[in-house]
Design an enzyme around this catalytic site. Sequence first.
Site, short mmCIF file in Angstrom:
data_model
loop_
_atom_site.label_atom_id
_atom_site.label_comp_id
_atom_site.label_asym_id
_atom_site.label_seq_id
_atom_site.Cartn_x
_atom_site.Cartn_y
_atom_site.Cartn_z
N ASP A 68 -32.99 126.12 22.21
CA ASP A 68 -32.25 126.41 20.98
C ASP A 68 -31.81 127.86 20.88
O ASP A 68 -32.28 128.72 21.63
CB ASP A 68 -33.09 126.02 19.75
CG ASP A 68 -34.57 126.35 19.92
OD1 ASP A 68 -34.89 127.26 20.69
OD2 ASP A 68 -35.41 125.67 19.29
N ASN A 137 -43.97 122.21 10.79
CA ASN A 137 -43.53 120.94 10.21
C ASN A 137 -43.36 119.86 11.27
O ASN A 137 -42.78 118.80 11.02
CB ASN A 137 -42.21 121.12 9.45
CG ASN A 137 -41.09 121.62 10.35
OD1 ASN A 137 -41.27 121.73 11.56
ND2 ASN A 137 -39.93 121.91 9.78
N HIS A 139 -41.68 120.15 14.14
CA HIS A 139 -40.42 120.14 14.91
C HIS A 139 -40.68 120.46 16.38
O HIS A 139 -41.60 121.20 16.72
CB HIS A 139 -39.35 121.05 14.30
CG HIS A 139 -39.58 122.53 14.43
ND1 HIS A 139 -39.08 123.44 13.52
CD2 HIS A 139 -40.24 123.27 15.37
CE1 HIS A 139 -39.42 124.66 13.91
NE2 HIS A 139 -40.12 124.60 15.00
N GLU A 144 -35.63 119.37 12.97
CA GLU A 144 -36.38 119.41 11.72
C GLU A 144 -36.69 117.99 11.24
O GLU A 144 -36.08 117.02 11.71
CB GLU A 144 -35.55 120.17 10.68
CG GLU A 144 -35.25 121.62 11.09
CD GLU A 144 -36.47 122.54 10.98
OE1 GLU A 144 -37.56 122.18 11.50
OE2 GLU A 144 -36.33 123.62 10.41
#
Length: 286
Positions: A68, A137, A139, A144
């Site tokens: 990313d 979270n 990811h 997400e």
Amino acid sequence: MDVIIQSAGAGRAAQAVADFIAQALTDKPNLVLGLATGSTMESVYEQLVRKHQKEGLDFSRCRTFNLDEYVGLPAEDPCSYHDFMRQRLFDKVNIDPRNTHLPDGMASDLDAECARYERLIAASGGIDLQVLGIGLNGHIGFNEPSSAFESRTRVQLLSQVTLDQNAPFFPKPKRVPRTAITMGVGTILEARRCLLLAIGPEKANIVAQAIEGPLTRMVTASALQLHSSCTFVLDGPAAAQLQKSGSYQHGIPGQSAGISLLSPMGTQLSSSASPRASLRSSPDTP
Ligand code: F6R
């Protein structure tokens, strides 16, 4: 999915991952390696640099694809993932910069850039070994919660949890960009082998959800349960909330660098010496 708990500490867990990458690179010098950024990866890259300097680990034919990059940050920006990778790894080993790839968060047409990135991965024969961290979270990459398991490289709006998690890496008053380009969950699942490293007690809850919880788009790392050749490497604190700890492989203190990783066929793969790491073959592109 295999789970390895390395109670001897975070350093030993990172060492096991670095050893495995090094072995894979030795076995296949033109390895297509998927890379992650973030604090978890820093000691993995430190150890790979050390292996290059002290043991001659050769990156000259390796090709890399990062997961990313933030939208709107130039590659020269010290907060960009381009810069992270140059500082931590690329500038310190003998990799050809032309063989290192990250999405271009400054592209004028971001959708076209995402499609180009997918084509580039495919043209390289696909990713042999994808290294991953996990967000608070759940990811992987910047996929997400609510990302589809079939998702491909795309622009992703970052969640508040992720913005808060990554804020310490940005000098005030600079704020974390709100969007990023990320490989999709589907893109990641196509890697021939996945290796996820999680360290520290703050990851314990989400690690347990990813490994023992239901498959859910709300914890995108749970998609790795579907992968035929995926290993989670955890330190003790990150493994603390696993309910079935007795079912997993435990690293032996003092022999932690040599913890074994299992292939999908059940063949014993060693991250230290022999037997050699096995990766399914991919086209031998230069
Ligand atoms: C970064 C990435 C993220 C991180 C994750 C964990 O390229 O893909 O998924 O791996 O956010 O970050 P750290 O290691 O900083 O806790």
